[in-house]
Design an enzyme around this catalytic site. Structure first.
Site, short mmCIF file in Angstrom:
data_model
loop_
_atom_site.label_atom_id
_atom_site.label_comp_id
_atom_site.label_asym_id
_atom_site.label_seq_id
_atom_site.Cartn_x
_atom_site.Cartn_y
_atom_site.Cartn_z
N PHE A 173 -1.99 16.17 4.00
CA PHE A 173 -2.28 15.56 2.63
C PHE A 173 -0.87 15.55 1.81
O PHE A 173 -0.34 16.42 1.76
CB PHE A 173 -3.24 16.30 1.70
CG PHE A 173 -3.89 15.33 0.85
CD1 PHE A 173 -4.73 14.36 1.24
CD2 PHE A 173 -3.45 15.28 -0.67
CE1 PHE A 173 -5.36 13.34 0.21
CE2 PHE A 173 -3.95 14.57 -1.40
CZ PHE A 173 -5.03 13.52 -0.92
N ASP B 140 -4.28 5.63 6.37
CA ASP B 140 -4.66 7.03 6.70
C ASP B 140 -5.71 6.41 7.79
O ASP B 140 -5.16 6.39 8.88
CB ASP B 140 -5.41 7.63 5.73
CG ASP B 140 -6.05 9.08 6.20
OD1 ASP B 140 -5.50 9.64 7.10
OD2 ASP B 140 -6.80 9.69 5.57
N LYS C 231 -0.22 7.32 8.79
CA LYS C 231 -0.51 8.45 9.55
C LYS C 231 -1.26 8.04 10.89
O LYS C 231 -2.37 7.74 10.90
CB LYS C 231 -1.50 9.28 8.89
CG LYS C 231 -1.19 10.06 7.76
CD LYS C 231 -2.25 11.03 7.05
CE LYS C 231 -1.91 11.36 5.69
NZ LYS C 231 -3.19 11.89 4.94
N GLU D 57 0.79 -1.02 0.14
CA GLU D 57 0.09 0.05 0.02
C GLU D 57 1.04 1.32 -0.07
O GLU D 57 2.05 1.14 0.59
CB GLU D 57 -0.93 0.20 1.19
CG GLU D 57 -2.39 0.08 1.20
CD GLU D 57 -2.86 0.93 0.26
OE1 GLU D 57 -2.33 1.79 -0.60
OE2 GLU D 57 -4.24 1.48 0.40
N ASP D 58 0.46 2.39 -0.70
CA ASP D 58 0.99 3.56 -0.57
C ASP D 58 0.99 4.41 0.85
O ASP D 58 2.12 4.84 1.33
CB ASP D 58 0.53 4.77 -1.68
CG ASP D 58 -0.89 4.52 -1.74
OD1 ASP D 58 -1.63 4.07 -0.66
OD2 ASP D 58 -1.64 5.55 -2.75
P1 5GP Z 1 -7.73 5.12 4.57
O1 5GP Z 1 -8.96 4.10 4.04
O2 5GP Z 1 -6.69 4.61 5.25
O3 5GP Z 1 -8.45 6.37 5.22
O4 5GP Z 1 -7.10 5.61 3.16
C1 5GP Z 1 -6.25 4.90 2.47
C2 5GP Z 1 -6.41 5.72 0.86
O5 5GP Z 1 -6.67 6.98 1.18
C3 5GP Z 1 -4.85 5.34 0.29
O6 5GP Z 1 -4.73 4.27 -0.27
C4 5GP Z 1 -5.08 6.92 -0.56
O7 5GP Z 1 -5.39 6.41 -1.70
C5 5GP Z 1 -5.66 7.60 0.10
N1 5GP Z 1 -5.22 8.75 1.18
C6 5GP Z 1 -5.25 8.77 2.28
N2 5GP Z 1 -4.26 9.86 2.82
C7 5GP Z 1 -3.80 10.30 1.68
C8 5GP Z 1 -2.76 11.22 1.40
O8 5GP Z 1 -2.32 12.10 2.33
N3 5GP Z 1 -2.53 11.76 0.12
C9 5GP Z 1 -2.87 10.96 -0.97
N4 5GP Z 1 -2.53 11.26 -2.10
N5 5GP Z 1 -3.79 9.94 -0.58
C10 5GP Z 1 -4.49 9.71 0.45
MG MG Z 2 -4.08 3.57 -2.03
#
Ligand code: 5GP
Ligand code: MG
Length: 175
Positions: free
Chosen positions: A152, A103, A131, A99-100
């Site tokens: 972000f 969040d 994060k 995963e990148d």
């Molecule tokens: P989560 O479900 O953990 O809240 O979010 C995961 C997805 O949200 C990540 O795979 C990514 O696509 C997007 N995302 C969350 N935070 C960021 C951020 O700071 N930058 C970017 N570009 N995408 C984010």
């Molecule tokens: Mg992603």
């Protein structure tokens, strides 16, 4: 006119390369003698997946899933959907999810549950960035590149409204 927000460098390409090397060493040690299946989450993980797998001389295979939840917003909608599932069999495989960013953790929790149902032999998570204060459920990341601030970020695969994925470094978007 092309939208041009203020970008501030957070993690340089050199720092990323060092982290990728470190993660590759850890993964190589743990998967010695195995034939792992790496599963990347599109689109954000495509650059990380390409760099990480090229540092590994393991007989690995790889596939991608495409999930949706964000759309063009900066916040998760809280609902995750599989847009494109796994084409390769997962049962009995040693699976490593790539995963990148983690969040809130909603996306990755959903994906890990989805994959668990397919009965892999093992299931681990490798994330480039995390994060921690944003997590809404306990998430354990087996291989982590960087903890990042609650801002972000873009670049190195990460987008804002589909832009900036091609930047070689990681940047903060300044409000
Ligand atoms: P989560 O479900 O953990 O809240 O979010 C995961 C997805 O949200 C990540 O795979 C990514 O696509 C997007 N995302 C969350 N935070 C960021 C951020 O700071 N930058 C970017 N570009 N995408 C984010
Ligand atoms: Mg992603």
């Amino acid at each position: 006119m092309v939208f041009q927000p203020q970008l501030k460098i957070l993690i340089s390409r050199d720092e990323i390369a060092k982290a990728v090397d470190r993660l590759a060493c850890e993964i190589k040690k743990d998967y010695q003698g195995k034939q792992p299946l790496f599963i990347g989450v599109l689109k954000g993980s495509f650059v990380f997946m390409a760099d990480l797998t090229r540092q590994l001389d393991l007989p690995l295979e790889l596939d991608f899933v495409r999930l949706s939840s964000y759309g063009a917003a900066k916040e998760s909608s809280g609902k995750v959907r599989v847009v494109q599932g796994i084409k390769m069999p997962v049962k009995g495989r040693d699976v490593l999810v790539v995963e990148d960013i983690v969040d809130t953790g909603i996306t990755i929790s959903f994906l890990l549950d989805y994959l668990k149902k397919k009965q892999p032999t093992s299931l681990k998570l490798c994330a480039l960035t995390d994060k921690p204060p944003r997590h809404r459920a306990p998430i354990s990341i087996d291989y982590l590149g960087f903890t990042v601030p609650d801002k972000f970020i873009v670049g190195y695969g990460l987008d804002f409204d589909e832009r900036f994925r091609n930047l070689p470094d990681i940047y903060l978007i300044e409000d």
